[in-house]
Scaffold this motif. Structure first.
Motif, PDB file in Angstrom:
ATOM      1  N   ALA A   1       0.837  -1.200   0.000  1.00  0.00           N
ATOM      2  CA  ALA A   1       0.000   0.000   0.000  1.00  0.00           C
ATOM      3  C   ALA A   1       0.872   1.251   0.000  1.00  0.00           C
ATOM      4  CB  ALA A   1      -0.915  -0.006   1.222  1.00  0.00           C
ATOM      5  N   ASP A   2       0.400   2.307  -0.675  1.00  0.00           N
ATOM      6  CA  ASP A   2       1.215   3.496  -0.877  1.00  0.00           C
ATOM      7  C   ASP A   2       1.056   4.552   0.208  1.00  0.00           C
ATOM      8  OD1 ASP A   2       2.212   2.482  -3.260  1.00  0.00           O
ATOM      9  OD2 ASP A   2       0.579   3.358  -4.445  1.00  0.00           O
ATOM     10  N   GLY A   3       0.034   4.452   1.048  1.00  0.00           N
ATOM     11  CA  GLY A   3      -0.288   5.527   1.976  1.00  0.00           C
ATOM     12  C   GLY A   3       0.805   5.796   3.006  1.00  0.00           C
ATOM     13  N   ASP A   4       0.845   7.020   3.475  1.00  0.00           N
ATOM     14  CA  ASP A   4       1.759   7.427   4.528  1.00  0.00           C
ATOM     15  C   ASP A   4       1.128   7.042   5.859  1.00  0.00           C
ATOM     16  OD1 ASP A   4       3.303   8.653   6.438  1.00  0.00           O
ATOM     17  OD2 ASP A   4       3.327  10.623   5.472  1.00  0.00           O
ATOM     18  N   ARG A   5       1.692   6.031   6.525  1.00  0.00           N
ATOM     19  CA  ARG A   5       1.063   5.523   7.750  1.00  0.00           C
ATOM     20  C   ARG A   5       1.123   6.520   8.889  1.00  0.00           C
ATOM     21  NH1 ARG A   5       3.299  -0.039   6.720  1.00  0.00           N
ATOM     22  NH2 ARG A   5       4.943   0.427   8.237  1.00  0.00           N
ATOM     23  N   THR A   6       1.948   7.532   8.810  1.00  0.00           N
ATOM     24  CA  THR A   6       1.969   8.537   9.882  1.00  0.00           C
ATOM     25  C   THR A   6       0.755   9.454   9.807  1.00  0.00           C
ATOM     26  OG1 THR A   6       3.222  10.208   8.656  1.00  0.00           O
ATOM     27  CG2 THR A   6       4.487   8.533   9.848  1.00  0.00           C
ATOM     28  N   LYS A   7       0.117   9.498   8.636  1.00  0.00           N
ATOM     29  CA  LYS A   7      -0.985  10.432   8.427  1.00  0.00           C
ATOM     30  C   LYS A   7      -2.291   9.760   8.035  1.00  0.00           C
ATOM     31  CE  LYS A   7       2.258  13.978   6.808  1.00  0.00           C
ATOM     32  NZ  LYS A   7       2.609  14.881   5.689  1.00  0.00           N
ATOM     33  N   THR A   8      -2.213   8.510   7.616  1.00  0.00           N
ATOM     34  CA  THR A   8      -3.413   7.814   7.151  1.00  0.00           C
ATOM     35  C   THR A   8      -3.440   6.413   7.744  1.00  0.00           C
ATOM     36  OG1 THR A   8      -2.290   6.934   5.191  1.00  0.00           O
ATOM     37  CG2 THR A   8      -3.416   9.061   4.964  1.00  0.00           C
ATOM     38  N   ALA A   9      -4.593   5.766   7.669  1.00  0.00           N
ATOM     39  CA  ALA A   9      -4.737   4.393   8.147  1.00  0.00           C
ATOM     40  C   ALA A   9      -5.621   3.633   7.166  1.00  0.00           C
ATOM     41  CB  ALA A   9      -5.361   4.374   9.546  1.00  0.00           C
ATOM     42  N   ASN A  10      -5.148   2.475   6.725  1.00  0.00           N
ATOM     43  CA  ASN A  10      -5.878   1.667   5.754  1.00  0.00           C
ATOM     44  C   ASN A  10      -6.028   0.265   6.334  1.00  0.00           C
ATOM     45  OD1 ASN A  10      -7.020   0.621   3.370  1.00  0.00           O
ATOM     46  ND2 ASN A  10      -4.996   0.097   2.556  1.00  0.00           N
ATOM     47  N   GLY A  11      -7.117   0.057   7.059  1.00  0.00           N
ATOM     48  CA  GLY A  11      -7.328  -1.222   7.721  1.00  0.00           C
ATOM     49  C   GLY A  11      -8.507  -1.969   7.152  1.00  0.00           C
ATOM     50  N   THR A  12      -8.996  -2.939   7.928  1.00  0.00           N
ATOM     51  CA  THR A  12     -10.127  -3.766   7.507  1.00  0.00           C
ATOM     52  C   THR A  12     -11.309  -3.617   8.454  1.00  0.00           C
ATOM     53  OG1 THR A  12      -9.210  -5.620   8.773  1.00  0.00           O
ATOM     54  CG2 THR A  12      -8.657  -5.511   6.419  1.00  0.00           C
ATOM     55  N   GLY A  13     -11.230  -2.672   9.402  1.00  0.00           N
ATOM     56  CA  GLY A  13     -12.211  -2.584  10.470  1.00  0.00           C
ATOM     57  C   GLY A  13     -13.488  -1.845  10.109  1.00  0.00           C
ATOM     58  N   PRO A  14     -14.424  -1.756  11.075  1.00  0.00           N
ATOM     59  CA  PRO A  14     -15.737  -1.149  10.822  1.00  0.00           C
ATOM     60  C   PRO A  14     -15.725   0.372  10.708  1.00  0.00           C
ATOM     61  CG  PRO A  14     -15.558  -1.834  13.116  1.00  0.00           C
ATOM     62  CD  PRO A  14     -14.339  -2.358  12.418  1.00  0.00           C
ATOM     63  N   PHE A  15     -14.593   1.012  11.073  1.00  0.00           N
ATOM     64  CA  PHE A  15     -14.480   2.473  10.964  1.00  0.00           C
ATOM     65  C   PHE A  15     -13.258   2.857  10.142  1.00  0.00           C
ATOM     66  CE2 PHE A  15     -16.985   2.004  14.855  1.00  0.00           C
ATOM     67  CZ  PHE A  15     -17.975   2.961  14.675  1.00  0.00           C
ATOM     68  N   GLU A  16     -13.321   4.036   9.548  1.00  0.00           N
ATOM     69  CA  GLU A  16     -12.195   4.627   8.832  1.00  0.00           C
ATOM     70  C   GLU A  16     -11.801   5.928   9.531  1.00  0.00           C
ATOM     71  OE1 GLU A  16     -13.490   5.389   4.883  1.00  0.00           O
ATOM     72  OE2 GLU A  16     -13.946   3.291   4.430  1.00  0.00           O
ATOM     73  N   VAL A  17     -10.522   6.269   9.451  1.00  0.00           N
ATOM     74  CA  VAL A  17     -10.094   7.577   9.940  1.00  0.00           C
ATOM     75  C   VAL A  17     -10.537   8.628   8.928  1.00  0.00           C
ATOM     76  CG1 VAL A  17      -8.128   9.051  10.487  1.00  0.00           C
ATOM     77  CG2 VAL A  17      -8.136   6.654  11.223  1.00  0.00           C
ATOM     78  N   ALA A  18     -11.375   9.556   9.381  1.00  0.00           N
ATOM     79  CA  ALA A  18     -11.888  10.592   8.481  1.00  0.00           C
ATOM     80  C   ALA A  18     -10.998  11.825   8.500  1.00  0.00           C
ATOM     81  CB  ALA A  18     -13.314  10.970   8.869  1.00  0.00           C
ATOM     82  N   ASN A  19     -10.676  12.323   9.678  1.00  0.00           N
ATOM     83  CA  ASN A  19      -9.806  13.491   9.776  1.00  0.00           C
ATOM     84  C   ASN A  19      -9.286  13.629  11.200  1.00  0.00           C
ATOM     85  OD1 ASN A  19     -12.267  14.483  10.911  1.00  0.00           O
ATOM     86  ND2 ASN A  19     -12.816  15.325   8.914  1.00  0.00           N
ATOM     87  N   TRP A  20      -8.301  14.497  11.336  1.00  0.00           N
ATOM     88  CA  TRP A  20      -7.599  14.638  12.603  1.00  0.00           C
ATOM     89  C   TRP A  20      -7.100  16.059  12.760  1.00  0.00           C
ATOM     90  CZ3 TRP A  20      -1.838  13.386  12.960  1.00  0.00           C
ATOM     91  CH2 TRP A  20      -1.369  13.598  14.270  1.00  0.00           C
ATOM     92  N   LYS A  21      -7.405  16.644  13.887  1.00  0.00           N
ATOM     93  CA  LYS A  21      -6.917  17.979  14.219  1.00  0.00           C
ATOM     94  C   LYS A  21      -6.038  17.835  15.444  1.00  0.00           C
ATOM     95  CE  LYS A  21      -8.405  22.693  15.252  1.00  0.00           C
ATOM     96  NZ  LYS A  21      -9.569  23.591  15.471  1.00  0.00           N
ATOM     97  N   GLN A  22      -4.738  17.885  15.245  1.00  0.00           N
ATOM     98  CA  GLN A  22      -3.814  17.607  16.339  1.00  0.00           C
ATOM     99  C   GLN A  22      -4.028  18.590  17.481  1.00  0.00           C
ATOM    100  OE1 GLN A  22       0.347  17.909  15.463  1.00  0.00           O
ATOM    101  NE2 GLN A  22       0.891  16.405  17.010  1.00  0.00           N
ATOM    102  N   GLY A  23      -4.028  18.032  18.688  1.00  0.00           N
ATOM    103  CA  GLY A  23      -4.262  18.844  19.866  1.00  0.00           C
ATOM    104  C   GLY A  23      -5.730  19.036  20.170  1.00  0.00           C
TER     105      GLY A  23
END
Length: 499
Positions: free
Chosen positions: A180-202
């Motif tokens: 997979a090509d994604g940057d794992r520090t910023k994205t997540a590509n799993g098989t679970g019931p939820f996806e990471v939509a967005n993140w606001k640090q802090g």
């Protein structure tokens, strides 16, 4: 905590969708009011610093990403058992050396690619080949990982490993997409019931439902994790309707939520071990008499009272929920007179020691320890630092006298059998007993070896175990299916729903 076995969130300032209130909460007319598209706002304490599940330490990523976004061949049940996840079944040979997993059909990653046996092999082999990966040593007993069919993977071990299935429920066992090509520090590509939509640090991390999930679909549309380190701010947010769930309610403040209309408090068990670690590799902690004196100078009940009663005495390195537990609270029990005597015998008079711990933990802990150690002639200088500084200074560089941290991870006794761990504790007998516990396929033999080793660690005063935490979770009416036990370790949200 297996602190540096766990990944913390890396910085990418992403815009987080506006939190939406549930039924009974204040808000504008466009807010979701419940049902399958509801938004649930969850208050957490410790924020990740990177999304890279392989390399970033700390439990903050395990807490939210495992089960919900990333999955392994097997997972944990609510009571600490093993359940099949990406594997539809598994078999273990009689000699404990061969594990065979049959893969579930119809599983896809969140980018749409199908799960294959090659993905499993590459994931496990990648962990085995990279010592820098978090929990890479959890696969130390695995010799080969082989795809023995399109839907079958076999693990061959060099020795029996009674913890292998448990270890596969953690980071080392997670299955990631090969290539997979994604940057794992910023994205997540799993098989679970939820996806990471967005993140606001802090501020917050937002999940959305994975519409193509292979299992039962998530029962809510969005989950917003809000990171609030100040206990008063968190309680106010819950009371004011800005949160729908608050985990780790501060024991000294929970009275502000008790009796509040529309909010219920739930108590849960944990493996959270609030441990006062000694730097056993340096003076004066290389003298067992000093270590024992510090233990005997501390009254755990006073610490528990100071944090609002949210804990039980532990006395040793294994908490009640883990295999090998025994009541060791009589070992080096509170006895200030004996503590003073031991310090005199060790020739350590009126020492000044520094306690370094993260500012996500209550100031009351440092206050109580300062007072109690002063009673036996020890001056304690307390340094509360941000968690990233703690990770760098204490855990990585091992530059500390005393440190207090919540070791949340279940079944982490192996840290006491690892002389390179930040504790610096090195006992050959403990290491042999732990190795025997891993090697046996007999559960009774395993627990007996763990009990023997744990008693040695406690009687050797390797640290002081202040308490095992109980946890209080505040939940707004209408929210169901939120877990209450071990919430600092895992939050499996498969059953989270809003009526």
């Amino acid at each position: 905590m297996r602190p540096l076995h766990r990944t913390a969130l890396a910085a990418t300032a992403l815009v987080v969708a506006t939190s939406v209130a549930l039924a009974g909460c204040s808000g504008g007319p466009d807010e979701t009011r419940g049902g399958p598209d509801a938004t649930v706002r969850v208050g957490l304490v410790l924020e990740p610093t990177s999304l890279d599940i392989r390399t970033q330490s700390g439990n903050a990523l395990d807490q939210v990403l495992i089960d919900n976004v990333y999955q392994g061949l097997v997972g944990r049940t609510a009571d600490g058992g093993i359940r099949d996840v990406l594997a539809s079944s598994h078999e273990v040979s009689d000699d404990g050396l061969t594990y065979t997993f049959t893969l579930r059909e119809g599983v896809t990653f969140q980018d749409g690619e199908p799960l294959t046996a090659d993905d499993v092999v590459s994931s496990l082999e990648d962990v085995k080949a990279n010592d820098s990966y978090v929990d890479a040593d959890d696969l130390a007993s695995v010799d080969t990982v082989t795809a023995t069919g399109d839907d079958q993977v076999q693990l061959r071990l060099t020795r029996p490993d009674s913890e292998l299935l448990w270890n596969l429920t953690g980071r080392a066992g997670l299955v990631l997409e090969q290539g997979a090509d994604g940057d794992r520090t910023k994205t997540a590509n799993g098989t679970g019931p939820f996806e990471v939509a967005n993140w606001k640090q802090g501020d917050s991390l937002t999940f959305k439902r994975n519409p193509d999930y292979w299992g039962p679909k998530a029962k809510v549309g969005t989950v917003v994790f809000r990171y609030i380190t100040d206990p008063s701010t968190a309680v106010n947010a819950m009371a004011g309707g800005d949160l729908d769930v608050q985990t780790a309610v501060d024991g000294t403040l929970k009275g502000q939520l008790e009796g509040t209309s529309g909010i219920t408090l739930h108590t849960g068990k944990t493996t959270d071990k609030y441990t006062l670690a000694f730097n056993d590799r340096k003076a004066p902690f290389d003298d067992v008499r000093v270590r024992k004196a510090i233990r005997q100078a501390i009254d755990p009940e006073a610490v528990i009272t100071a944090i609002g009663g949210g804990g039980v005495e532990q006395g040793g390195p294994i908490p009640a929920l883990d295999p090998g537990y025994q009541d060791l609270t009589d070992v080096d029990a509170y006895d200030p007179a004996s503590a003073r005597k031991l310090l005199r015998q060790a020739g350590v008079t009126k020492p000044t020691l520094t306690l370094t711990y993260a500012n996500v933990y209550p100031t009351a802990i440092g206050d109580v320890l300062t007072s109690q150690l002063a009673d036996v002639g020890i001056t304690l200088e307390v340094q509360r630092v941000d968690f990233a500084t703690w990770l760098d200074t204490v855990f990585t560089k091992k530059d500390f006298d005393l440190s207090m941290v919540n070791h949340t991870e279940a079944r982490d006794f192996g840290n006491w059998a690892d002389p390179d761990y930040y504790f610096g504790y090195d006992n050959a007998q403990v290491q042999r007993l732990y190795a025997a516990a891993l090697a046996t396929t007999d559960q009774d033999e395993k627990e007996d070896a763990l009990r023997q080793a744990a008693r040695i660690v406690s009687e050797d005063a390797a640290a002081e175990w202040l308490y095992t935490a109980t946890t209080t979770t505040a939940v707004r009416d209408g929210v169901t299916g939120f877990p209450f036990d071990s919430t600092t370790t895992r939050l499996d949200l498969a059953d989270l729903a809003v009526s």
